[in-house]
Write a protein that holds these residues in place. Sequence first.
Motif, mmCIF file in Angstrom:
data_model
loop_
_atom_site.group_PDB
_atom_site.id
_atom_site.type_symbol
_atom_site.label_atom_id
_atom_site.label_comp_id
_atom_site.label_asym_id
_atom_site.label_seq_id
_atom_site.Cartn_x
_atom_site.Cartn_y
_atom_site.Cartn_z
ATOM 1 N N PRO A 39 -16.747 6.106 -16.300
ATOM 2 C CA PRO A 39 -15.713 5.480 -17.120
ATOM 3 C C PRO A 39 -16.301 4.587 -18.211
ATOM 4 C CG PRO A 39 -15.502 4.843 -14.790
ATOM 5 C CD PRO A 39 -16.694 5.718 -14.899
ATOM 6 N N LEU A 40 -15.510 4.401 -19.268
ATOM 7 C CA LEU A 40 -15.862 3.494 -20.357
ATOM 8 C C LEU A 40 -15.408 2.083 -19.985
ATOM 9 C CD1 LEU A 40 -14.362 5.659 -23.254
ATOM 10 C CD2 LEU A 40 -16.754 5.600 -22.500
ATOM 11 N N LYS A 41 -15.935 1.108 -20.708
ATOM 12 C CA LYS A 41 -15.487 -0.260 -20.521
ATOM 13 C C LYS A 41 -14.205 -0.458 -21.336
ATOM 14 C CE LYS A 41 -17.068 -4.961 -20.864
ATOM 15 N NZ LYS A 41 -17.818 -5.723 -19.964
ATOM 16 N N PHE A 42 -13.193 -1.066 -20.731
ATOM 17 C CA PHE A 42 -11.971 -1.371 -21.466
ATOM 18 C C PHE A 42 -12.309 -2.363 -22.578
ATOM 19 C CE2 PHE A 42 -9.883 0.217 -17.637
ATOM 20 C CZ PHE A 42 -8.769 0.875 -18.157
ATOM 21 N N PRO A 43 -11.710 -2.202 -23.768
ATOM 22 C CA PRO A 43 -12.025 -3.116 -24.870
ATOM 23 C C PRO A 43 -11.432 -4.508 -24.683
ATOM 24 C CG PRO A 43 -10.402 -1.505 -25.571
ATOM 25 C CD PRO A 43 -10.842 -1.113 -24.198
ATOM 26 N N VAL A 44 -10.439 -4.647 -23.816
ATOM 27 C CA VAL A 44 -9.849 -5.954 -23.525
ATOM 28 C C VAL A 44 -9.793 -6.167 -22.019
ATOM 29 C CG1 VAL A 44 -8.504 -6.163 -25.647
ATOM 30 C CG2 VAL A 44 -7.501 -5.027 -23.677
ATOM 31 N N GLY A 86 -7.447 -0.578 -10.294
ATOM 32 C CA GLY A 86 -8.570 0.361 -10.258
ATOM 33 C C GLY A 86 -8.476 1.460 -11.302
ATOM 34 N N LEU A 87 -7.709 1.225 -12.384
ATOM 35 C CA LEU A 87 -7.611 2.229 -13.435
ATOM 36 C C LEU A 87 -8.940 2.314 -14.182
ATOM 37 C CD1 LEU A 87 -4.088 1.513 -14.972
ATOM 38 C CD2 LEU A 87 -4.697 2.755 -12.893
ATOM 39 N N GLU A 88 -9.305 3.530 -14.583
ATOM 40 C CA GLU A 88 -10.547 3.771 -15.313
ATOM 41 C C GLU A 88 -10.214 4.353 -16.679
ATOM 42 O OE1 GLU A 88 -12.464 6.696 -12.891
ATOM 43 O OE2 GLU A 88 -13.043 5.257 -11.346
ATOM 44 N N LEU A 89 -10.893 3.859 -17.709
ATOM 45 C CA LEU A 89 -10.754 4.385 -19.062
ATOM 46 C C LEU A 89 -11.821 5.458 -19.264
ATOM 47 C CD1 LEU A 89 -9.411 4.151 -21.884
ATOM 48 C CD2 LEU A 89 -11.190 2.470 -22.438
ATOM 49 N N HIS A 90 -11.401 6.681 -19.605
ATOM 50 C CA HIS A 90 -12.358 7.777 -19.788
ATOM 51 C C HIS A 90 -12.467 8.260 -21.226
ATOM 52 C CE1 HIS A 90 -13.818 8.673 -15.718
ATOM 53 N NE2 HIS A 90 -12.719 8.034 -15.366
ATOM 54 N N ALA A 91 -11.496 7.916 -22.077
ATOM 55 C CA ALA A 91 -11.570 8.292 -23.490
ATOM 56 C C ALA A 91 -10.644 7.382 -24.279
ATOM 57 C CB ALA A 91 -11.173 9.754 -23.688
ATOM 58 N N MET A 92 -11.061 7.091 -25.517
ATOM 59 C CA MET A 92 -10.241 6.273 -26.417
ATOM 60 C C MET A 92 -10.747 6.497 -27.835
ATOM 61 S SD MET A 92 -9.644 2.188 -26.317
ATOM 62 C CE MET A 92 -8.719 1.365 -27.592
ATOM 63 N N ALA A 93 -10.088 7.394 -28.560
ATOM 64 C CA ALA A 93 -10.523 7.700 -29.929
ATOM 65 C C ALA A 93 -9.450 8.482 -30.661
ATOM 66 C CB ALA A 93 -11.815 8.516 -29.905
ATOM 67 N N GLU A 94 -9.366 8.237 -31.963
ATOM 68 C CA GLU A 94 -8.552 9.042 -32.877
ATOM 69 C C GLU A 94 -7.118 9.275 -32.397
ATOM 70 O OE1 GLU A 94 -10.868 12.533 -33.655
ATOM 71 O OE2 GLU A 94 -12.530 11.364 -34.460
ATOM 72 N N GLY A 95 -6.468 8.210 -31.931
ATOM 73 C CA GLY A 95 -5.074 8.313 -31.535
ATOM 74 C C GLY A 95 -4.840 8.891 -30.156
ATOM 75 N N GLN A 96 -5.896 8.941 -29.332
ATOM 76 C CA GLN A 96 -5.737 9.446 -27.965
ATOM 77 C C GLN A 96 -6.500 8.568 -26.990
ATOM 78 O OE1 GLN A 96 -5.751 13.640 -27.185
ATOM 79 N NE2 GLN A 96 -5.753 14.102 -29.370
ATOM 80 N N ALA A 97 -6.022 8.547 -25.763
ATOM 81 C CA ALA A 97 -6.720 7.824 -24.693
ATOM 82 C C ALA A 97 -6.475 8.549 -23.379
ATOM 83 C CB ALA A 97 -6.225 6.387 -24.605
#
Length: 152
Positions: free
Chosen positions: A6-11, A20-31
């Motif tokens: 997972p990526l680090k949440f920006p906030v 326990g939610l995980e961020l796996h993508a965040m770019a160009e209008g999608q997450a």
Amino acid sequence: MSLAPPLKFPVHIPFVEELGLELHAMAEGQAELQVDLRQAHLNSWEVAHGGVLMTLLDVAMAHAARSIHADQPGFGPGVVTVEMKTSFMRPGEGRLRAVGRLLHRSTTMAFCEGSVLGEDGKLCAHATGTFKYLKALPGRGRQLKTLRSAQD
């Protein structure tokens, strides 16, 4: 489904971290977010509680809205949910994946949609939401509260 770590949440969002939610993508209008369901996430039917699904949708759509500001420090302004409509199609079980998409934006508003898919790839829930871009939020006593970055 993403196999990358997972990526680090920006906030910093304590509630999201507790779930326990995980961020796996965040770019160009999608997450994309993912979560492995635990006992604490379940309802009396022993499937994902609707509140967990709605939180996945809300956070995925909010991050899709913020993703267009990736070139700005801290991903630019924060967002707050103005409204959200959710439809539930089938129970969520196992590892869930939420995908948020920015459909349209103005200077101050973002219009998004999101989907939660079950471990089998089938649609569990869908939502549309409206978000407001904010640099600070009036809190108790009308004091401005600034967005807390993940580094704070």
